[in-house]
Design a protein around this motif. Structure first.
Motif, mmCIF file in Angstrom:
data_model
loop_
_atom_site.group_PDB
_atom_site.id
_atom_site.type_symbol
_atom_site.label_atom_id
_atom_site.label_comp_id
_atom_site.label_asym_id
_atom_site.label_seq_id
_atom_site.Cartn_x
_atom_site.Cartn_y
_atom_site.Cartn_z
ATOM 1 N N LYS A 269 36.390 33.791 -13.706
ATOM 2 C CA LYS A 269 37.380 33.915 -12.889
ATOM 3 C C LYS A 269 38.329 35.065 -13.160
ATOM 4 N N ALA A 270 38.788 35.882 -12.360
ATOM 5 C CA ALA A 270 39.702 37.095 -12.691
ATOM 6 C C ALA A 270 40.821 36.823 -13.337
ATOM 7 N N GLY A 271 41.127 37.796 -14.340
ATOM 8 C CA GLY A 271 42.512 37.477 -15.013
ATOM 9 C C GLY A 271 42.621 36.282 -15.951
ATOM 10 N N GLY B 293 48.051 46.537 -6.778
ATOM 11 C CA GLY B 293 49.211 46.249 -7.914
ATOM 12 C C GLY B 293 48.712 46.068 -9.114
ATOM 13 N N THR B 294 47.271 46.375 -9.197
ATOM 14 C CA THR B 294 46.460 46.046 -10.461
ATOM 15 C C THR B 294 47.024 47.284 -11.360
ATOM 16 N N ARG B 295 46.886 47.020 -12.681
ATOM 17 C CA ARG B 295 47.614 47.729 -13.941
ATOM 18 C C ARG B 295 46.290 48.730 -14.322
ATOM 19 N N GLY C 45 38.206 54.917 -9.668
ATOM 20 C CA GLY C 45 36.898 54.118 -9.250
ATOM 21 C C GLY C 45 35.697 54.858 -9.333
ATOM 22 N N LEU C 46 34.506 54.373 -8.894
ATOM 23 C CA LEU C 46 33.224 54.748 -9.027
ATOM 24 C C LEU C 46 32.981 54.940 -7.766
ATOM 25 N N PRO C 47 32.798 56.172 -6.916
ATOM 26 C CA PRO C 47 32.297 56.483 -5.653
ATOM 27 C C PRO C 47 31.067 56.052 -5.437
ATOM 28 N N MET D 12 41.624 45.836 -25.827
ATOM 29 C CA MET D 12 41.859 47.191 -26.042
ATOM 30 C C MET D 12 43.240 47.423 -24.807
ATOM 31 N N VAL D 13 43.108 48.543 -24.120
ATOM 32 C CA VAL D 13 44.006 48.555 -23.146
ATOM 33 C C VAL D 13 43.827 47.637 -22.109
ATOM 34 N N GLY D 14 42.510 47.355 -21.914
ATOM 35 C CA GLY D 14 42.049 46.447 -20.913
ATOM 36 C C GLY D 14 41.395 45.192 -21.795
HETATM 37 C C1 HEM Z 1 40.788 45.050 -15.695
HETATM 38 C C2 HEM Z 1 36.361 46.673 -15.307
HETATM 39 C C3 HEM Z 1 37.950 50.955 -16.386
HETATM 40 C C4 HEM Z 1 42.116 49.271 -17.757
HETATM 41 C C5 HEM Z 1 39.608 45.251 -15.651
HETATM 42 C C6 HEM Z 1 38.928 44.146 -15.086
HETATM 43 C C7 HEM Z 1 37.528 44.399 -14.700
HETATM 44 C C8 HEM Z 1 37.603 45.730 -15.253
HETATM 45 C C9 HEM Z 1 36.279 43.519 -14.176
HETATM 46 C C10 HEM Z 1 39.355 42.613 -14.687
HETATM 47 C C11 HEM Z 1 39.137 41.813 -16.115
HETATM 48 C C12 HEM Z 1 39.345 40.253 -16.044
HETATM 49 O O1 HEM Z 1 39.476 39.478 -14.758
HETATM 50 O O2 HEM Z 1 39.378 39.723 -17.022
HETATM 51 C C13 HEM Z 1 36.260 47.963 -15.526
HETATM 52 C C14 HEM Z 1 35.239 48.835 -15.514
HETATM 53 C C15 HEM Z 1 35.776 49.967 -15.773
HETATM 54 C C16 HEM Z 1 36.993 49.958 -16.049
HETATM 55 C C17 HEM Z 1 33.666 48.280 -15.214
HETATM 56 C C18 HEM Z 1 34.723 51.395 -15.568
HETATM 57 C C19 HEM Z 1 34.034 51.743 -14.469
HETATM 58 C C20 HEM Z 1 39.118 50.988 -16.914
HETATM 59 C C21 HEM Z 1 39.770 51.958 -17.482
HETATM 60 C C22 HEM Z 1 41.090 51.587 -17.749
HETATM 61 C C23 HEM Z 1 41.113 50.155 -17.423
HETATM 62 C C24 HEM Z 1 39.330 53.294 -17.640
HETATM 63 C C25 HEM Z 1 41.924 52.465 -18.623
HETATM 64 C C26 HEM Z 1 42.639 53.357 -18.352
HETATM 65 C C27 HEM Z 1 42.094 47.858 -17.437
HETATM 66 C C28 HEM Z 1 43.427 47.284 -17.611
HETATM 67 C C29 HEM Z 1 42.937 45.814 -16.834
HETATM 68 C C30 HEM Z 1 41.697 46.168 -16.390
HETATM 69 C C31 HEM Z 1 44.825 47.495 -18.054
HETATM 70 C C32 HEM Z 1 44.035 44.528 -16.532
HETATM 71 C C33 HEM Z 1 44.630 45.058 -14.853
HETATM 72 C C34 HEM Z 1 45.597 43.889 -14.259
HETATM 73 O O3 HEM Z 1 46.087 43.099 -15.234
HETATM 74 O O4 HEM Z 1 45.953 44.287 -13.337
HETATM 75 N N1 HEM Z 1 38.779 46.067 -15.776
HETATM 76 N N2 HEM Z 1 37.409 48.576 -16.042
HETATM 77 N N3 HEM Z 1 39.923 49.984 -17.098
HETATM 78 N N4 HEM Z 1 41.112 47.186 -16.818
HETATM 79 FE FE1 HEM Z 1 39.343 47.946 -16.200
#
Ligand code: HEM
Length: 103
Positions: free
Chosen positions: A39-41, A77-79, A84-86, A27-29
């Motif tokens: 491993k991250a990323g 620098g993360t996208r 965050g969850l306080p 999706m967006v993520g």
């Molecule tokens: C990356 C968890 C909320 C967008 C990630 C990663 C994790 C994660 C663990 C790293 C993934 C990896 O290493 O493969 C979560 C959790 C969330 C959350 C548990 C809720 C508490 C969101 C929301 C958005 C988002 C709301 C969009 C507005 C992204 C994006 C990345 C990412 C774009 C890639 C970041 C990068 O390359 O720097 N997330 N996320 N996430 N997430 Fe989330």
């Protein structure tokens, strides 16, 4: 202490706009299927930020807790644009859900 995965599934609603738990569903993520211990990323086919690719750690409970508390503090620098969850109990429950979900 072990979190409450059933409540964690409700907390995941805050993530679900951007993340699926379905393997390979981008999706967006990236998909978070099987994320704990990976491993991250490293989800294939997802374009990460340079910061996420350089992070270099496995998503163990400690790393995940710190990232979810404040993404941009843990990984400057993360996208991932998410404040965050306080609440520590919410994070523990969410991590239990992420750990328990089918890979
Ligand atoms: C990356 C968890 C909320 C967008 C990630 C990663 C994790 C994660 C663990 C790293 C993934 C990896 O290493 O493969 C979560 C959790 C969330 C959350 C548990 C809720 C508490 C969101 C929301 C958005 C988002 C709301 C969009 C507005 C992204 C994006 C990345 C990412 C774009 C890639 C970041 C990068 O390359 O720097 N997330 N996320 N996430 N997430 Fe989330």
């Amino acid at each position: 202490a072990a979190g409450d995965a059933a409540h964690g599934k409700m907390v995941f609603a805050r993530c679900a706009a951007c993340h699926s738990m379905t393997p390979g569903k981008k999706m967006v993520g990236p998909s978070l299927a099987g994320i704990i211990g990976r491993k991250a990323g490293t989800v294939e086919g997802f374009t990460y930020s340079p910061a996420m690719k350089a992070y270099g750690r496995n998503w163990d409970v400690k790393a995940m807790d710190a990232f979810l508390a404040s993404p941009k503090t843990a990984i400057p620098g993360t996208r991932m644009i998410f404040a965050g969850l306080p609440n520590a109990a919410d994070r523990a429950d969410l991590i239990a859900y992420l750990s328990a979900a089918p890979k």
